[in-house]
Each structure stands twice: as C-alpha cells, then as structure tokens.
Scaffold this motif. Structure first.
Motif, PDB file in Angstrom:
ATOM      1  N   THR A  88       0.868  -1.547  -0.280  1.00  0.00           N
ATOM      2  CA  THR A  88      -0.110  -0.224  -0.061  1.00  0.00           C
ATOM      3  C   THR A  88       1.128   1.415  -0.078  1.00  0.00           C
ATOM      4  N   SER A  89       1.026   2.525  -0.928  1.00  0.00           N
ATOM      5  CA  SER A  89       1.306   3.293  -1.150  1.00  0.00           C
ATOM      6  C   SER A  89       0.831   4.315   0.308  1.00  0.00           C
ATOM      7  N   GLY A  90       2.258   5.040   0.487  1.00  0.00           N
ATOM      8  CA  GLY A  90       1.845   5.695   1.574  1.00  0.00           C
ATOM      9  C   GLY A  90       0.481   7.007   1.253  1.00  0.00           C
ATOM     10  N   GLU A  91      -0.423   7.253   0.519  1.00  0.00           N
ATOM     11  CA  GLU A  91      -1.143   8.463   0.598  1.00  0.00           C
ATOM     12  C   GLU A  91      -2.248   7.405   0.760  1.00  0.00           C
ATOM     13  N   ASP A  92      -2.133   5.914   0.224  1.00  0.00           N
ATOM     14  CA  ASP A  92      -3.654   4.824   0.216  1.00  0.00           C
ATOM     15  C   ASP A  92      -3.421   4.433   1.639  1.00  0.00           C
ATOM     16  N   PHE A  93      -2.208   4.313   2.260  1.00  0.00           N
ATOM     17  CA  PHE A  93      -2.617   3.694   3.659  1.00  0.00           C
ATOM     18  C   PHE A  93      -3.383   4.033   4.602  1.00  0.00           C
ATOM     19  N   TYR A  94      -4.178   3.328   4.756  1.00  0.00           N
ATOM     20  CA  TYR A  94      -5.166   4.319   6.184  1.00  0.00           C
ATOM     21  C   TYR A  94      -4.957   4.951   6.768  1.00  0.00           C
ATOM     22  N   ARG A  95      -5.853   5.700   7.824  1.00  0.00           N
ATOM     23  CA  ARG A  95      -4.951   6.815   8.964  1.00  0.00           C
ATOM     24  C   ARG A  95      -6.816   6.677   9.703  1.00  0.00           C
ATOM     25  N   LEU A 130       9.413   7.625   6.497  1.00  0.00           N
ATOM     26  CA  LEU A 130       8.220   8.086   7.399  1.00  0.00           C
ATOM     27  C   LEU A 130       7.771   9.173   6.982  1.00  0.00           C
ATOM     28  N   PRO A 131       5.867   9.122   6.262  1.00  0.00           N
ATOM     29  CA  PRO A 131       5.336  10.598   6.455  1.00  0.00           C
ATOM     30  C   PRO A 131       4.870  10.733   6.811  1.00  0.00           C
ATOM     31  N   ALA A 132       4.943  12.080   7.058  1.00  0.00           N
ATOM     32  CA  ALA A 132       4.552  13.398   8.153  1.00  0.00           C
ATOM     33  C   ALA A 132       3.585  12.692   8.811  1.00  0.00           C
ATOM     34  N   GLU A 133       2.530  12.203   7.952  1.00  0.00           N
ATOM     35  CA  GLU A 133       0.814  11.883   8.613  1.00  0.00           C
ATOM     36  C   GLU A 133       1.003  10.334   9.092  1.00  0.00           C
ATOM     37  N   HIS A 134       2.077   9.721   8.617  1.00  0.00           N
ATOM     38  CA  HIS A 134       2.525   8.376   9.017  1.00  0.00           C
ATOM     39  C   HIS A 134       3.728   8.367  10.011  1.00  0.00           C
TER      40      HIS A 134
END
Length: 489
Positions: free
Chosen positions: A206-213, A329-333
């Motif tokens: 799963t891409s970072g953009e599509d990874f659930y949050r 890691l992306p900031a949102e993750h």
C-alpha cells in the motif's frame, strides 16, 4: 441596532477571537489554538459509541466533519450573541468571556502542550471581548462599515499568519536530509503473484497516500528528526534516551507488515500493508534490562496519545520504524518514528510520532482507548473480505470473486467461498509472503444469470476458521463472514 448588523457584529467578533488565538498559538504550539484545542477536547470527551459511528459513517473524513460542525456551531453562537446585544454589548461580552474560558480549559486539559500555551486562549478571550464592544460602538455611531472592514481584514491576516508561522517547521526538509535508509536485513522480495489486483484486490504493498489513517488529534505533529528523541524508562535497569541518528546507526531491518484497525467492520477498509524499516524494540528493551513483573510497553505520542502493548508481543516482533516503503516515514504516518507491532490492532501497537516508551504493567497504566471501552489486549482476529464484485453490482461474463484475508501473526492457510449457501469451494491464494501480512485470494465461479449472494471465510495456520457470528468491533474487533449480493446478467 438592525438585526443584520447585530448578527455580523457577533460573527466578526468570534472570528477575530479565534484568529488571534491561532496567531499566538503559532509561537507557543499550534495545538494551543483554541479552535483546535476545543476540537481535540471534544474528541477526548466524545463517547465511544459516537466515535465508532463517526468512523464507520465518515471514515477518515471524521475530523473534517467535526471541524465543519464546529464552524457552524461557533458561527451560530456568534450570530446569536450579536442578536442578543442589539441594545447593550453586555450579552455579547459575556459570551466572548465564556468562550474564552472554554478555550482555556481545553488547552489546560491537553497533555501535549506546555503552560505558556494558555496565552493563546487568553488572547482569544481578550480579543473577542474587545472587538465585540468596539464593533458594537461603531454600529451605534453609524460607522459600522469601516469597523467591519478593518476587523475582517485583521482577522483574516491574523489567522493566515498564524497558520503560516505554525507550519514553519520544515518537516519535509528534515525528511529529505535523511536520504536513503539502507537496512542491514531486507524484507523478502514481493513475488509477482502476491496479489490479484487485476481481479480487484488491492496491490500487495500500500502506498503512503493510500495507507489508512485513524488519528485522535486534529492536526498532524510536525517534528524534525534532528530535534526528536525517544525516552525508554520505567521497569528497566538502565533508562535510555535515543536520538534519530542513534537509531539510524544501529542495524536496521526491513519487514513487510500489515496493520489493521480495530474499528474495521466486517468487510471494512481499514487495513493496509507496507515495508517498514527500523530497529527491533526487543533489542532496545533487552539493552535497557527489563525488570521482572513488567507486562506492558506503554507508548506515548508527541500529540499526547497513549497505547499499551503486551510486552511479550513487543519483545518478539515489535519495531521502532523510521522508514516506510523505501523512504523516511511520511509526516502523517508518524515521522520521525512510530511503533509497528505485527499481530495487534493498531490502537495498542502502532503509536505514531512516538516519543516515550514506559516499561510497566497493565495494572498501573491504561492507554487512551481502554477507559473508553476497548480491550487492553487486542490480538488481530482471523478475517477475510470480498473486494470484487462490489455489493449490488452487475456482472457480465465470467464471475471472478477476489478478496483479501489476514491473520497476523499466524498467517493465512486457506480461504473458502460459497455462493447462495451452497458448498464451500477453496480459493486460489496469492504468494505467502509473511505470516505478518495479508494474503490475497481469487476464485472463478460458474453462476447462472440472476441474483446471487457470495460469502467467504479464512482459516489461519493454527487451524482456526473465522467465526460466523457477527459481532461489532467493540471491544476487541469484529467477527463474521463477509457477504455480498450482486447480479449476473
């Protein structure tokens, strides 16, 4: 005072108050903005059933819905205060003071901001009261247009300036400066047959953009790796403080791990899979020396969120992750670092922006979600989901049913499918990459034209087949066979 001018007076005063608080928060911590602090307090005080409803109804847009609702409510309060003050500024002034006190209380209740943060709601209180009285006087002197324009302009400028200054921490610059993260131990290559994306399953990674949050805070913490530290303490012989560079200089490992949210209804979307890079938590804890009797790793996020992970799971398979899918890691993750513990639902295992690890016991500490009705220990349940066909869809030609199954950390052994209550048929499985990841499946069915219902069930490598009984996610995860109905034309 005319009703329209009275309403506008109250509305502009409340906008100016929030803008002033947001501007001051840019210097003392953006989370101290009264608007955000009240929103975060509302999240903390919301009953679990209402949070579950928000997540199931609005998904990852639940925070946007909350913020939008707050805008409507606050605007309504401002208008009402203005209308109640047509002959005297006293009612509106009282409302401004009350809202300011609410903001102060909300800021003081936050565990992630310092004492100086109270300056932000104090600025809101003072500005709201002053601006309301100022505009009320302007209207009485029939100079309302000039006062309204000045107030509106200053409020917009203050709010925008606060947002710009509050976001000035160069997180992306810090991420870029890290460069490549090269693990000493790499995850196995993903086989080409790991998913059935052409048949409707998600891609295996799963891409970072599509990874659930699913977050509890309204704003994403902004932390530079150069300034981040991780404290390890509690029931250990040798407390430690690790910097990002110290973690990076250790032996990095890469693991493919599927994370799952306990809020997932049967067939729900809150599950994703990625390659995480980091260090073994067990190595750090053994270096610190875990004392006898400890059974929980209590982690704290920069935003104040807390989670308690069973210590045996953490020692065996937990990661302090600093990378995701080949980059920091992306900031949102969770940048700079987060926890990843395969086999546990995210609310007890996946703390993002982690800054504190306390080795303790379940008897002494409770994570954020436990007093809200969720189980303290939350192993992931064996589950499966149908991704294609979509419910109530129409199919022409051959009928391919495809989906996803997971049973971390046991692994998926088989998936079975049945149509219209008939015999179970074993599906074709994608490549078995790891027991800590999801597994894709597909099955071609020979169905006649008309309406049909298809169900699926998974069996893990321990021999357990997922339960048919439908149970809600609370307190420790949903159960039940996923089913869909569709029409073959």
């Amino acid at each position: 005072m005319k009703p329209a001018k009275a309403a506008l007076t109250g509305l502009l005063a409340i906008i100016a108050a929030l803008a002033a608080g947001h501007l001051v928060a840019a210097f003392v911590g953006l989370s101290a903005s009264p608007y955000l602090a009240v929103g975060n307090a509302a999240i903390d005080l919301t009953p679990s059933w209402l949070k579950d409803f928000a997540v199931s109804t609005f998904g990852t847009n639940d925070k946007l819905v909350l913020l939008t609702g707050m805008v409507i409510v606050i605007a309504g309060i401002g208008v009402a205060a203005g209308l109640a003050s047509r002959t005297s500024p006293t009612p509106g002034t009282v409302v401004a003071v009350v809202l300011g006190v609410v903001g102060i209380a909300a800021v003081l209740s936050r565990p992630d901001i310092g004492q100086l943060s109270v300056l932000a709601p104090l600025a809101s209180l003072a500005t709201g009261a002053y601006v309301f009285r100022y505009l009320h006087k302007e209207v009485q002197q029939d100079e309302s247009r000039r006062g309204f324009l000045i107030t509106a302009g200053l409020a917009v400028a203050a709010g925008v300036t606060g947002q710009v200054l509050g976001s000035r921490t160069d997180v992306e610059g810090s991420r870029r400066a890290i460069g490549d993260l090269t693990p000493k131990t790499k995850a196995p290559e993903i086989p080409v047959n790991a998913d059935f994306a052409k048949d409707g399953t998600p891609s295996f990674i799963t891409s970072g953009e599509d990874f659930y949050r699913i977050d509890t805070a309204l704003s994403v913490p902004r932390i530079r790796a150069e300034e981040w530290t991780l404290r390890v303490h509690g029931m250990v012989d040798r407390p430690m403080v690790l910097t990002f560079d110290e973690i990076r200089q250790r032996d990095l490992v890469e693991e493919t791990v599927t994370l799952t949210c306990v809020s997932n209804e049967v067939g729900g979307p809150y599950i994703s899979n990625a390659n995480f890079v980091g260090i073994k938590i067990g190595d750090v804890l053994r270096e610190a020396g875990v004392k006898s009797g400890a059974d929980q790793l209590f982690s704290t996020s920069d935003d104040g969120f807390t989670a308690g992970s069973p210590l045996d799971y953490v020692l065996e398979r937990g990661l302090i992750a600093i990378g995701m899918n080949g980059e920091p890691l992306p900031a949102e993750h969770g940048f700079p670092a987060r926890l990843v513990v395969p086999g546990l639902y995210g609310y007890v295992s996946a703390t993002k922006w982690v800054t504190d690890l306390n080795v303790t016991t379940f008897a002494k500490e409770q994570g954020y979600w436990i007093p809200r009705g969720w189980a303290a220990r939350a192993p992931i349940k064996t589950m499966s989901r149908i991704d294609r066909p979509k419910g109530f869809g129409k199919i022409q030609g051959r009928t391919v049913v495809a989906g996803t199954a997971w049973a971390q950390p046991k692994g998926v052994a088989k998936v079975e499918v049945r149509a219209d209550g008939g015999p179970w048929q074993e599906a074709e499985l994608g490549a078995d990459v790891s027991d800590s990841t999801w597994r894709m499946w597909r099955l071609e069915l020979d169905l006649k034209p008309g309406a049909h219902t298809v169900e699926c069930r998974a069996t893990d490598k321990s021999g357990y087949t997922q339960d048919q009984a439908r149970l809600d996610p609370v307190p420790d995860g949903a159960t039940g066979w996923h089913s869909i109905s569709f029409t073959v034309q």
